[in-house]
Design an enzyme around this catalytic site. Structure first.
Site, PDB file in Angstrom:
ATOM      1  CE  LYS C 121      -4.008  -2.251   2.219  1.00  0.00           C
ATOM      2  NZ  LYS C 121      -4.990  -2.042   3.039  1.00  0.00           N
ATOM      3  CD  GLU C 205      -4.965   5.848   4.446  1.00  0.00           C
ATOM      4  OE1 GLU C 205      -3.893   5.422   3.695  1.00  0.00           O
ATOM      5  OE2 GLU C 205      -5.899   5.631   4.116  1.00  0.00           O
ATOM      6  CG  HIS C 240     -11.686  -0.947   8.652  1.00  0.00           C
ATOM      7  ND1 HIS C 240     -11.871   0.688   8.064  1.00  0.00           N
ATOM      8  CD2 HIS C 240     -10.955  -0.549  10.291  1.00  0.00           C
ATOM      9  CE1 HIS C 240     -11.502   2.030   8.980  1.00  0.00           C
ATOM     10  NE2 HIS C 240     -11.126   0.734   9.978  1.00  0.00           N
ATOM     11  NE  ARG C 297      -5.390  -9.304  -2.708  1.00  0.00           N
ATOM     12  CZ  ARG C 297      -6.255  -8.930  -2.309  1.00  0.00           C
ATOM     13  NH1 ARG C 297      -7.920  -9.331  -2.964  1.00  0.00           N
ATOM     14  NH2 ARG C 297      -7.096  -8.410  -1.347  1.00  0.00           N
TER      15      ARG C 297
END
Lengths: 169, 505, 505, 169
Positions: C121, C205, C240, C297
């Site tokens: 990421k 973040e 999440h 993927r």
């Protein structure tokens, strides 16, 4: 430990040897040996790993020595027995090929012969209805009708004895 | 003016997989579904899936699913405002449709008068001929008896086809190639006609040799709109009973497609038809087509049309019955991709396809991409001997014909029914035959390839015999894991019988 | 020049429903499928469905599905020429991809270098920023420890989001609203990151409040062709973790759709990406979008894209890996209809969604029109405690969003799992919430409606208590029908306990 | 024949009367009576017709008096017993709300308290991992830790006793 079983299939007897080797089973038929790792996945469904890795599933249901095996939706009707314990197969003891039994649950709609009547192989003797289809049950041998237990209008179970033909001497 | 009336509760005058199919459409529309059942069907899947269920009577169709009085009584008791007849049973019985309407209920089907006109194969032939549509040579009225049948057959010339006027699904149909076989064939056709449709009318027509059986799905509403949803290829038949269907047809040309589809819409409009309906045709190798009959009801093979057009036909039937307009035009309907259906029957392909009712011991469902299963049974259900042998419809969809067939083959490799014998192996093999794979087959396909289809590989048979001996050995030596509570066997006990071949990296 | 190489046998380095999904694609293409399994998975569905199966080792992922040496040994033993990683496990592990390639096998995924670049990421954020694509404010490197996490979080300002760099599926992700919760959250995120991905890199973040989670499916081949297959709306999340997805998104405007889709193709082309891939974005209420991450993927929710575009993504992956060109262009791909997916987890919604492994005692499959089930369990299977709780993906397709949701509701009413607790009730209720029905929801949807979702009607509870007392009574009085051979109970014995209310006509 | 059962659900006891009337069962709870026609469709799955025609299915599994009932995928954990035969419910006898048991099979990854420690309702005492998720098990009452049987790193079965909190007097 090793044992030989007789498997009767389509009127032929086959000798199958089963040998337990370190948790696996070596099974031999007609000179071909394969190793089986069996697992009962659910109910009567076996999941086998053959020769280490090949996946095969089969449903195997026993009623004494009678065996119904379903492999890839092919139904096998077998008899499996220890030859030391029995010499004559069940179907032969029960009257060989002259015996006509109900192949499925159904209703008898016609009996086309009488006791004492001569019949030919392939001749339709009894008509049974199931699932809205009429099916003719034919003689498997030439002979004479010895016994009739089927009655028109009667509901019968699968395997129920309907009629017996005997070979003429 | 068409009166509109919202349906809130539907009684389904049927059983098995088609009753379940209709219940699903009801659920999607927020309509309550009422099931009916005979003695052996108390635990049937259509009962288990319904909102309400009413008992009708004994197993015999006459005392249950064909009994109009009891069906109307159940509808009244449940407060249903409509009845869906499914297919088979009373689905093309004009008297039933009339009685439903007279009871103040909506019949989800065409007007009873149209059933009379088009539901009878004989009547439909007459109308088609009047409209200038080509039909197969034959007679236009019911036969009095076997003697008349023989007389007419001689006139047309053998081979001939005997057909129940109210027929469907191959019931009451017999092809006769020689004079000597005609009388007994007539008797059997008539018997089946009575037990299946309560109607003994049988007629005769010339047997067209080696044709394709193509049918066109249409939808008409009460406002005069009629559209077609293209064709289905139904040439894979055994004893005049469809076994495998696909859409689009791999055989007909775009011109023939246009021809049969236009003919279907024309005929339906000519009689003011509303509801889902099917125009069946024979197409010969030169792409000549003949009108055969019209089915004024839903068809077993309707799912393949649903998959290539995206239109839910049962929902459309219900909306039409409510008085709604179709809501789409001919140009909105497109064939996209390809769909194949296999009818799964309880029958033993290895013993002359004898019916095989009985207890479902185990079942493995085919699932995944492109697969639809319209199923009527479950593990533990006793498939009754009293009704049609259809257990389920397996449908595969793909971007193109190749993908649809590949997916069907995959689904068939996953699908397994233990207990009743089925024709699943038959399907798997039939789809492998090069004539099928290449789309080059007609109604003789099964007869032509039956031997190849029923072949079982020597290797599989060997493995089956080996597995049987091993299973016997395990049972005798009590190495079979015991059943746990609830009758479920513990798969985690595999270490008892399995050895792990650990890999070392 | 791209070398083309036909694949004949694929080893699937995964388990459960995704392994079964890949096996299906192999079957469709006539490719042999090789399964691998850990101790508790000998009888798992993916093993039962494969052509061959190899044992890896004990339950622990490190000793089985994450063990590169053993996987390569199994591939060698089986003679496989390719490996499909599924999702999770080693699917985004560049080292694994490299080892597969070095062993002379085809890795069904992107080039290992691209996994390094885009799979992380953190790396992907850097590339995206360089390409001028907007990203969420945060840091561009892995955090040393909890102290650094706290320091950075204070700088960005709470609330913040801790994320595993190698993450996916909500694993190793924690939102933190207050300073005091940060350290323990960091610890848990890192622990999960290690146990799920073998990679302890965690970054932080800014938490964007109330956004939509939109992702774009892309396909790229080795010839430089890249297309997008439109977006998926994945805003229904809990912790999440995506729970319900749909395509198309009911929220984004045509302009936003074009924006995110173009951005996805641009990014994929910028790095020379091939394979199936997903660009994830956050979209706020003003339709501003931010690049979030790329998944190199297959995605859990890939079926909804397959259903609206008609393209089989796993087959496409395999063809791309063989060196084949895509075979279609951007303008050939259309969104048709609407699809919804519900992820079925083994968890108890009524007890804080605790994982619920255990024996599947019974299962009722959802079937019929528009329904696809990608399933990994069966009656009798012991769901292991060692792996992800996903049991199946239930997907519904319809002509439009309304029909897709109606069909999903119907499928949920048919679907039943006994044994492990599941979130099936949760799904049924969530789809009834007006905000969902009207397509007006963001990532706060579940938190906002959790109470309503988990409500059970008083009437149902009453009936449950009544049924329990009655069942107890029947068992005590031995009116329960006995089990027949094979552990199957005879449904035809209902007369023992049921009374028929016959209708008289 | 009529009998009253006590059904314990979410810490509340309900009295349910079951009366056999001509093959049907009249079941009464809180003054509401419904007639049930039950059928065991398969395994532990009951198919009921309620009040003549309403279809309802429920999976009902008993382990002695403990009952797991699944109705429309809502899991009910109940105890059903004949009040004449038992006065105290099992969970109360086993230590009331102070007892923490494993809610699923899993692995203990943390024990955050020691015997004798004071704890508050809602405080996380034990962390268990299953299916790659860590779950905190919290105290249901204020009290003192009396007993700890959970060991870090150990695999536990569902229902296994982990820790006991006692109310302070």
């Amino acid at each position: 430990m090793s044992r030989v079983y007789t498997v009767l299939f389509e009127e032929k007897e086959h000798q199958v040897e089963v040998k337990s080797v370190g948790g696996l089973y070596e099974v031999t038929l007609d000179g071909v040996t394969r190793s089986f790792s069996p697992l009962l996945a659910k109910g009567s469904l076996y999941s086998f790993l053959i020769d280490g890795s090949e996946v095969m599933e089969a449903d195997v249901i026993f009623r004494q020595d009678n065996c119904e095996l379903n492999l890839r939706n092919v139904p096998y009707r077998l008899e499996v027995f220890d030859p030391r314990r029995r010499a004559v197969s069940q179907s032969e003891a029960a009257g060989g090929h002259g015996l006509i039994t109900a192949p499925m649950p159904g209703k008898i709609v016609d009996v086309r012969v009488a006791v004492g009547e001569k019949v030919e192989k392939g001749q339709a003797l009894v008509v049974i209805e199931a699932m809205k289809m009429q099916n003719e049950l034919a003689a498997a041998i030439d002979g004479v009708v010895k016994e009739i237990s089927a009655k028109v209008g009667e509901a019968v179970e699968s395997g129920q004895k309907l009629l017996l033909v005997e070979k003429e001497d | 003016m068409v009166t509109k009336r919202k349906i809130k509760k539907i009684l389904i005058a049927n059983r098995g997989e088609i009753a379940v199919r209709v219940i699903r459409a009801c659920r999607d529309l927020g309509i309550k579904a009422v099931a009916v059942f005979s003695d052996p069907d108390r635990a049937a899947l259509h009962v288990r899936r319904a909102d309400e269920a009413y008992h009708l009577g004994p197993a015999s169709p006459k005392e249950s699913y064909l009994n109009v009085e009891k069906l109307l009584a159940a509808a009244k008791a449940s407060g249903a405002d409509a009845i869906h007849p499914g297919y088979g049973f009373l689905s093309e019985n004009a008297d039933f449709a009339r009685r439903v309407t007279e009871a103040g209920l909506i019949f989800i089907g065409p007007d009873p008068e149209i059933i009379v006109k088009m539901g009878s194969k004989i009547g439909a032939r007459q109308i088609a001929e009047a409209a200038g549509v080509p039909v197969v040579p034959g007679i236009k009225h019911a036969l009095k008896d076997a003697d008349e049948a023989l007389e007419v057959a001689k006139k047309i010339g053998f081979p001939v086809l005997l057909k129940a006027a109210a027929g469907g699904g191959g019931k009451g149909m017999r092809s006769v190639r020689e004079e000597k076989d005609l009388k007994s064939a007539f008797q059997m056709a008539q018997n089946e006609a009575i037990s299946s449709f309560k109607d003994d009318a049988v007629y005769v027509e010339k047997l067209v040799e080696g044709p394709h059986h193509i049918e066109v799905q249409i939808l008409g509403d009460k406002h005069g709109n009629v559209v077609h949803l293209f064709e289905r290829e139904c040439s894979v038949q055994r004893r005049h009973q469809k076994v495998i269907e696909e859409s689009p047809s791999p055989f007909i040309t775009p011109e023939t497609r246009k021809g049969v589809c236009d003919m279907a819409v024309k005929l339906a409009k000519a009689v003011g038809y509303y509801n889902a309906g099917t125009i069946e045709c024979l197409v010969d190798h030169q792409q000549n087509y003949y009108f055969l009959e019209m089915n004024t009801r839903l068809q077993v093979e309707h799912p393949i049309t649903e998959m290539v057009t995206g239109i839910d036909l049962v929902k459309a039937q219900i909306r039409i019955a409510e008085g709604e307009p179709l809501g789409f035009k001919q140009e909105d309907i497109q064939q996209r991709g390809h769909a194949v259906e296999c009818r799964v029957y309880a029958e033993d392909p290895f013993h002359n396809f004898m019916p095989a009712p009985g207890m479902v011991i185990d079942m493995q469902y085919p699932l995944g991409p492109g697969i639809r299963l319209d199923n009527g049974i479950y593990q533990g259900f006793q498939v009754p001997m009293d009704y049609d042998p259809i257990l389920a419809k397996l449908v595969a969809y793909g971007e193109n014909r190749e993908e649809a067939i590949q997916r069907m083959q995959r689904a068939l490799s996953e699908y397994r029914v233990s207990g009743p014998k089925t024709n699943l192996y038959f399907h798997r093999r039939a789809l492998e035959i090069p004539d099928f794979v290449q789309g080059r087959y007609d109604t003789h396909f099964i007869d032509k390839h039956m031997k190849t289809i029923l072949q079982v590989s020597h290797e599989d048979t060997q493995k089956a015999l080996m597995a049987a001996a091993l299973a016997k050995h395990l049972e005798e030596n009590k190495t079979r894991p015991p059943a746990t509570a609830g009758g479920v066997q513990d798969a985690s006990q595999w270490r008892l019988t399995g050895r792990k071949t650990s890999l070392r990296g």
